[in-house]
Design a protein around this motif. Structure first.
Motif, short mmCIF file in Angstrom:
data_model
loop_
_atom_site.label_atom_id
_atom_site.label_comp_id
_atom_site.label_asym_id
_atom_site.label_seq_id
_atom_site.Cartn_x
_atom_site.Cartn_y
_atom_site.Cartn_z
N TYR A 344 -11.39 -8.73 -10.42
CA TYR A 344 -11.73 -9.19 -11.76
C TYR A 344 -10.64 -10.03 -12.41
O TYR A 344 -10.13 -9.70 -13.47
N PRO A 345 -10.26 -11.14 -11.81
CA PRO A 345 -9.20 -11.96 -12.41
C PRO A 345 -9.63 -12.65 -13.70
O PRO A 345 -8.77 -13.07 -14.48
N ASN A 354 1.69 -12.04 -14.43
CA ASN A 354 2.74 -12.33 -13.44
C ASN A 354 2.39 -11.75 -12.06
O ASN A 354 3.22 -11.14 -11.40
N LEU A 355 1.15 -11.96 -11.66
CA LEU A 355 0.69 -11.43 -10.38
C LEU A 355 1.39 -12.12 -9.20
O LEU A 355 1.51 -13.35 -9.16
N GLN A 480 -4.25 -2.47 -16.45
CA GLN A 480 -3.58 -3.42 -15.57
C GLN A 480 -2.56 -2.73 -14.67
O GLN A 480 -2.32 -3.16 -13.54
N ASN A 481 -1.97 -1.63 -15.16
CA ASN A 481 -1.06 -0.85 -14.32
C ASN A 481 -1.79 -0.29 -13.10
O ASN A 481 -1.26 -0.28 -11.98
N VAL A 482 -3.03 0.17 -13.32
CA VAL A 482 -3.85 0.68 -12.22
C VAL A 482 -4.19 -0.46 -11.26
O VAL A 482 -4.11 -0.31 -10.03
N MET A 483 -4.54 -1.62 -11.83
CA MET A 483 -4.87 -2.77 -11.00
C MET A 483 -3.69 -3.19 -10.14
O MET A 483 -3.85 -3.58 -8.99
N ARG A 484 -2.49 -3.06 -10.68
CA ARG A 484 -1.30 -3.46 -9.93
C ARG A 484 -1.07 -2.52 -8.74
O ARG A 484 -0.66 -2.96 -7.66
N HIS A 487 -3.46 -3.64 -6.12
CA HIS A 487 -3.04 -4.92 -5.54
C HIS A 487 -1.84 -4.76 -4.62
O HIS A 487 -1.83 -5.27 -3.49
N ASP A 488 -0.79 -4.06 -5.08
CA ASP A 488 0.44 -3.95 -4.30
C ASP A 488 0.22 -3.21 -2.99
O ASP A 488 0.91 -3.46 -2.00
N ASP A 489 -0.73 -2.29 -2.97
CA ASP A 489 -1.03 -1.53 -1.76
C ASP A 489 -2.01 -2.27 -0.84
O ASP A 489 -2.22 -1.86 0.29
N ALA A 490 -2.59 -3.38 -1.33
CA ALA A 490 -3.66 -4.08 -0.60
C ALA A 490 -4.75 -3.09 -0.20
O ALA A 490 -5.36 -3.21 0.86
#
Length: 533
Positions: A344-345, A354-355, A480-484, A487-490
């Motif tokens: 969902y960008p 700052n992705l 957004q913390n959850v989204m990060r 993302h970081d874990d792919a």
């Protein structure tokens, strides 16, 4: 290599059939993509819609049968919500009212519930019910019937939040919960609160109800021909004065996108959802078009399976770097998609600031494969969801092969996909389209074991969801913390965000495409000019 990939994608695009839109014409109903209202007591506004009379200023709106389509018939019965699937709720929506709805602005909209209040301790929701509402069989809607409906949902384990339901008085119920979450009202707006007639089930049995929905909605069920069409007629005693405008509704099952397009062009359909080159062609032909940001196409690895290459984060990252998202959007999106480096960008609530984007880099992808223990690559399977155009699966598989991930596309039925999605898989990637949500915390069911059980949860995900759900209203930074973490874990590998696109025939007025999400239907407000009837 980039030039080669672009050539492959362009060849696919030119040879492809029209693409299928990621909307309710092809998938299940979900909430919208905005922030819900506060959880305070709310009362339904008084309707100003006039009753149908010859002197009414709206008299010219009445008449006609609205014809739209879905890509597949209901996978499960839609007349008994305790046994329904998400697509079943879509089929039943003109017939079965819910307790509340959420509109595109994020406001909680009354339906069969006219007020709601969260208890001070967060352990219950007190729901005031609409009075004077009749089911299509003439029986009354009241607290006894509402409790019976919700008890069926609890017994069927279709919710993990409701513990029990109490009757406060004839038109008030209390839903008891373990703890407050800011997703509770979203749950009440879901298909699981579609109300059916207890009297009908008591008299005729569950079997009779399964494919014969008896609700309080604006349309009365007439018949359903499996995998063909559903016919409904106007409810003359609908609780909202003056509605609906239509004499009837016809929902056709048309699985082939080309056939749907031809039916729309011949005016056999009033509404048509599509994407890609088909949308481009219809736009150029002058048809009325409505668009909105939609969901995200993703690859979901079987990371929970320790024997799988996908259990290794380097392998998941390798796949992400192997995807040329920009080329995919350009070659297959026809101006209606954008690259997605996260889920969902396009939504402020979920967009990570700052992705650190996994930009297309085949050298890095190969290095990560080597670091993950697969210098010569490996074989894997892609299980595609029906709503994702086949061209995307073909293109994604080709990009993975370029770096050594030899991906084969599974030819599976929708039923088999559902089985893998909920039961688990151990041989590769689910190719899924993630719907947008009014409150992203509502999607925790995807990741916390109710769906996609083969996904390993990264450290901090559960805690992050719990923190994001505990606030009075959704807070973007916490989401957004959850989204990060994802993302970081792919943990999920997104690559395209698509727009929902709906076309309407001339003379068709569907406020649902103008005021509310395109991912739902609001047939009770649709009206047809005489030329469109």
């Amino acid at each position: 290599m980039k030039k080669l990939l672009m050539v492959i994608l362009l060849v696919i695009a030119l040879a492809s059939l029209p693409l299928v839109a990621c909307s309710n014409e092809t998938q299940t109903t979900t909430p919208t993509t905005t922030t819900p209202a506060t959880t305070v007591k709310t009362t339904a506004p008084t309707t100003t819609t006039p009753v149908k009379t010859t002197t009414s200023p709206d008299a010219a709106k009445y008449g006609g049968v609205y014809k739209r389509s879905l890509a597949a018939g209901a996978s499960r019965p839609f007349g008994y919500p305790a046994e329904a699937a998400n697509d079943s709720y879509t089929w039943a929506s003109p017939i079965l009212d819910r307790l509340i709805r959420i509109d595109l602005t994020g406001k909680i909209v009354p339906e069969l519930a006219v007020s709601w209040e969260i208890a001070p301790d967060g352990k219950a929701m007190v729901i005031g019910l609409r009075k004077g509402v009749k089911f299509h069989d003439g029986s009354d809607f009241n607290a006894t019937v509402a409790k019976w409906n919700l008890d069926l949902i609890i017994a069927a384990k279709k919710t993990t939040e409701w513990q029990s339901v109490d009757i406060v008085d004839d038109y008030t119920i209390r839903i008891n919960v373990a703890q407050y979450k800011n997703t509770l009202l979203n749950g009440l707006a879901g298909g699981i609160t579609q109300m059916i007639s207890k009297a009908f089930v008591d008299k005729n049995g569950i079997e009779a109800a399964r494919w014969n929905p008896v609700g309080t909605g604006p349309f009365i069920f007439v018949n359903y021909e499996r995998d063909s069409k559903m016919v409904c007629k106007r409810n003359p005693n609908y609780w909202e004065p003056g509605l609906p405008y239509l004499d009837g509704l016809e929902v056709n099952v048309i699985s082939d996108a080309t056939v749907r397009k031809l039916a729309f062009q011949k005016a056999d359909l009033h509404r048509f959802a599509t994407s890609g080159i088909t949308a481009q062609e219809l736009q150029q032909a002058g048809f009325k078009m409505v668009t909105e940001s939609a969901g995200t196409y993703t690859l979901i690895p079987d990371s929970k399976n320790n024997a799988s290459p996908w259990a290794n984060i380097n392998i998941r990252l390798a796949a992400s770097y192997a995807l040329d998202r920009e080329s995919l959007a350009k070659a297959l999106g026809y101006g209606f998609t954008q690259p997605a480096y996260q889920i969902y960008p396009g939504f402020a609530q979920t967009a990570i600031p700052n992705l650190d984007k996994h930009l297309y880099d085949t050298a890095r992808a190969k290095a990560l494969l080597k670091e993950g223990g697969y210098p010569n690559g490996f074989k894997t399977m892609i299980h595609p969801f029906a709503v994702i155009p086949a061209d995307y699966s073909t293109a994604v598989a080709g990009m993975l092969r370029e770096v050594g991930i030899n991906a084969e596309i599974d030819k599976l039925t929708s039923a088999k996909y559902t089985e893998l999605r909920y039961g688990g898989w151990s041989d590769g990637l689910m190719h899924h389209g993630l719907n947008s949500y009014s409150n992203f915390v509502s999607s925790s069911a995807y990741w916390l074991g109710l769906e996609f059980p083969s996904v390993k949860l990264p450290a901090g995900l559960q805690v992050g969801f719990d923190i994001a759900a505990a606030t009075k209203e959704p807070e973007p930074q916490l989401i957004q913390n959850v989204m990060r973490v994802i993302h970081d874990d792919a943990m999920v590998i997104p690559y395209i965000e698509e727009k929902r696109i709906v076309f309407l025939q001339k003379g068709v007025h569907d406020p649902g495409t103008e005021t509310f999400t395109l991912n739902d239907y609001f047939d009770k407000w649709v009206w047809l000019e005489p030329s469109a009837r």
